[in-house]
Motif scaffolding. Structure first.
Motif, PDB file in Angstrom:
ATOM      1  N   LEU A  18      95.650 140.437 -19.431  1.00  0.00           N
ATOM      2  CA  LEU A  18      96.272 139.881 -18.086  1.00  0.00           C
ATOM      3  C   LEU A  18      97.075 140.947 -17.530  1.00  0.00           C
ATOM      4  O   LEU A  18      97.974 141.282 -18.114  1.00  0.00           O
ATOM      5  N   SER A  19      96.621 141.274 -16.640  1.00  0.00           N
ATOM      6  CA  SER A  19      97.674 142.120 -15.740  1.00  0.00           C
ATOM      7  C   SER A  19      98.632 141.844 -15.065  1.00  0.00           C
ATOM      8  O   SER A  19      98.569 140.658 -14.412  1.00  0.00           O
ATOM      9  N   CYS A  20      99.994 142.082 -15.333  1.00  0.00           N
ATOM     10  CA  CYS A  20     101.286 141.572 -14.747  1.00  0.00           C
ATOM     11  C   CYS A  20     102.113 142.645 -14.606  1.00  0.00           C
ATOM     12  O   CYS A  20     102.355 143.679 -15.260  1.00  0.00           O
ATOM     13  N   THR A  21     103.273 142.173 -14.073  1.00  0.00           N
ATOM     14  CA  THR A  21     104.472 143.089 -13.992  1.00  0.00           C
ATOM     15  C   THR A  21     105.579 142.581 -14.750  1.00  0.00           C
ATOM     16  O   THR A  21     105.613 141.376 -15.417  1.00  0.00           O
ATOM     17  N   LEU A  22     106.540 143.415 -15.008  1.00  0.00           N
ATOM     18  CA  LEU A  22     107.769 143.206 -15.938  1.00  0.00           C
ATOM     19  C   LEU A  22     108.404 141.791 -15.319  1.00  0.00           C
ATOM     20  O   LEU A  22     108.873 141.099 -15.985  1.00  0.00           O
ATOM     21  N   GLU A  23     108.465 141.962 -14.064  1.00  0.00           N
ATOM     22  CA  GLU A  23     109.357 140.738 -13.507  1.00  0.00           C
ATOM     23  C   GLU A  23     108.535 139.462 -13.829  1.00  0.00           C
ATOM     24  O   GLU A  23     109.229 138.249 -13.761  1.00  0.00           O
ATOM     25  N   GLU A  24     107.391 139.584 -13.680  1.00  0.00           N
ATOM     26  CA  GLU A  24     106.593 138.206 -13.940  1.00  0.00           C
ATOM     27  C   GLU A  24     106.743 137.878 -15.609  1.00  0.00           C
ATOM     28  O   GLU A  24     107.086 136.651 -15.907  1.00  0.00           O
ATOM     29  N   LEU A  25     106.831 138.680 -16.476  1.00  0.00           N
ATOM     30  CA  LEU A  25     107.445 138.560 -17.815  1.00  0.00           C
ATOM     31  C   LEU A  25     108.560 138.126 -17.805  1.00  0.00           C
ATOM     32  O   LEU A  25     108.869 136.852 -18.655  1.00  0.00           O
ATOM     33  N   VAL A  26     109.613 138.616 -17.076  1.00  0.00           N
ATOM     34  CA  VAL A  26     110.976 138.084 -17.106  1.00  0.00           C
ATOM     35  C   VAL A  26     111.057 136.796 -16.960  1.00  0.00           C
ATOM     36  O   VAL A  26     111.562 135.823 -17.598  1.00  0.00           O
ATOM     37  N   GLU A  27     110.361 136.296 -15.972  1.00  0.00           N
ATOM     38  CA  GLU A  27     110.348 134.596 -15.396  1.00  0.00           C
ATOM     39  C   GLU A  27     109.606 133.830 -16.523  1.00  0.00           C
ATOM     40  O   GLU A  27     110.143 132.747 -16.818  1.00  0.00           O
ATOM     41  N   ARG A  28     108.847 134.407 -17.208  1.00  0.00           N
ATOM     42  CA  ARG A  28     108.147 133.664 -18.187  1.00  0.00           C
ATOM     43  C   ARG A  28     108.953 133.387 -19.425  1.00  0.00           C
ATOM     44  O   ARG A  28     109.103 132.322 -19.977  1.00  0.00           O
ATOM     45  N   ALA A  29     109.728 134.482 -19.588  1.00  0.00           N
ATOM     46  CA  ALA A  29     110.709 134.324 -20.924  1.00  0.00           C
ATOM     47  C   ALA A  29     111.669 133.547 -20.182  1.00  0.00           C
ATOM     48  O   ALA A  29     112.271 132.803 -21.180  1.00  0.00           O
ATOM     49  N   ARG A  30     112.301 133.619 -19.278  1.00  0.00           N
ATOM     50  CA  ARG A  30     113.136 132.623 -18.660  1.00  0.00           C
ATOM     51  C   ARG A  30     112.870 131.124 -18.792  1.00  0.00           C
ATOM     52  O   ARG A  30     113.797 130.349 -19.051  1.00  0.00           O
ATOM     53  N   SER A  31     111.645 130.995 -18.576  1.00  0.00           N
ATOM     54  CA  SER A  31     111.279 129.520 -18.944  1.00  0.00           C
ATOM     55  C   SER A  31     111.450 129.176 -20.132  1.00  0.00           C
ATOM     56  O   SER A  31     111.520 127.881 -20.578  1.00  0.00           O
ATOM     57  N   LEU A  32     110.968 130.020 -21.111  1.00  0.00           N
ATOM     58  CA  LEU A  32     111.410 129.738 -22.693  1.00  0.00           C
ATOM     59  C   LEU A  32     112.613 129.691 -22.772  1.00  0.00           C
ATOM     60  O   LEU A  32     113.111 128.816 -23.799  1.00  0.00           O
ATOM     61  N   ALA A  33     113.614 130.245 -22.167  1.00  0.00           N
ATOM     62  CA  ALA A  33     115.244 130.104 -22.502  1.00  0.00           C
ATOM     63  C   ALA A  33     115.604 128.911 -21.856  1.00  0.00           C
ATOM     64  O   ALA A  33     116.811 128.709 -22.201  1.00  0.00           O
ATOM     65  N   THR A  34     115.031 128.275 -21.059  1.00  0.00           N
ATOM     66  CA  THR A  34     115.517 126.888 -20.438  1.00  0.00           C
ATOM     67  C   THR A  34     114.840 125.776 -20.753  1.00  0.00           C
ATOM     68  O   THR A  34     114.864 124.776 -20.132  1.00  0.00           O
ATOM     69  N   GLY A  35     114.638 125.801 -22.152  1.00  0.00           N
ATOM     70  CA  GLY A  35     113.653 124.369 -22.749  1.00  0.00           C
ATOM     71  C   GLY A  35     114.557 123.465 -23.313  1.00  0.00           C
ATOM     72  O   GLY A  35     114.105 122.502 -23.775  1.00  0.00           O
ATOM     73  N   GLY A  36     115.914 123.830 -23.421  1.00  0.00           N
ATOM     74  CA  GLY A  36     116.858 122.806 -24.008  1.00  0.00           C
ATOM     75  C   GLY A  36     117.000 123.097 -25.402  1.00  0.00           C
ATOM     76  O   GLY A  36     118.102 122.714 -26.000  1.00  0.00           O
TER      77      GLY A  36
END
Length: 234
Positions: A18-36
């Protein structure tokens, strides 16, 4: 390529990149960090694919939400490898302590201790240093990176069980090998020795890692225009 504002698809364990940017990866990682609860994100790929650089970039972007620990800290010591006759194969799966790595990930995932002190690998010394990375209980995301996060073998499977999501970085062999030669030169190897290591031991390990890509949650082709300049030397 994903456009700005698009979300990456849910993990599919597919081998197609999947082609994507570093910014998109940051947002996906951020979603993992906000799961509680504490989550662990794994970054894997062949030697020279940019694992450490991407993991560091995510860590820096997320600030207090994340801490980075590495699989490389579980290299067996050089003396142990010399005693076993495998010093010239350092970096192969059997030159690590996968159970030690799995135990660290279990401690981090269970998150029962006020702080866990993880080791690091010093590339200048070519040795691990214990107690180097404090991971406080309050940190919601641990980012870990290494070659063999998806290896289907004793010890390595135990580590994979602790990781919530694993991303595989897909990079062309020619680019990877160029990065590896540069890296080895940076840490003191003459060009010919650096090239021999990149095309020899490193390439053998890359072929092992390539067999694990279908077990990844995402296979990622990072869009280079959005990556740190240091990635060219990762």
């Amino acid at each position: 390529m994903n456009t700005a504002g698009d979300e990456l698809p849910a993990p599919s364990r597919a081998a197609a990149p999947l082609s994507c940017t570093l910014e998109e990866l940051v947002e996906r990682a951020r979603s993992l960090a906000t799961g509680g609860t504490r989550s662990i994100l794994g970054i894997t790929g062949a030697p020279g694919s940019g694992k450490s650089t991407v993991a560091q970039a995510l860590d820096e972007a997320l600030g207090a939400q994340a801490t980075r620990v590495g699989m490389d800290a579980f290299h067996l010591a050089n003396q142990v490898l010399a005693d076993r006759g495998s010093r010239d194969r350092k970096g192969a799966p059997d030159t690590f302590d996968p159970w030690g790595y799995a135990n660290l990930l279990h401690r981090l995932k269970s998150n029962r201790e006020p702080v866990v002190y993880a080791p690091t690998f010093d590339r200048g010394l070519e040795e691990s240093i214990g107690g180097s990375v404090p991971v406080a209980r309050e940190v919601p995301l641990v980012i870990t990176e290494g070659n063999y996060l998806l290896l289907d073998a004793d010890g390595w499977r135990d580590g994979r069980d602790q990781i919530d999501e694993v991303w595989y970085l897909d990079v062309a062999d020619s680019e990877r090998q160029l990065r590896l030669v540069r890296r080895h030169e940076t840490f003191g190897k003459p060009y010919e020795e650096a090239r021999a290591w990149a095309l020899g031991s490193d390439q053998s390990n890359a072929e092992i890692v390539d067999t694990t890509r279908t077990r990844a949650d995402l296979v990622i082709n990072l869009v280079h225009s959005q990556t740190p300049k240091s990635l060219a030397q990762a």
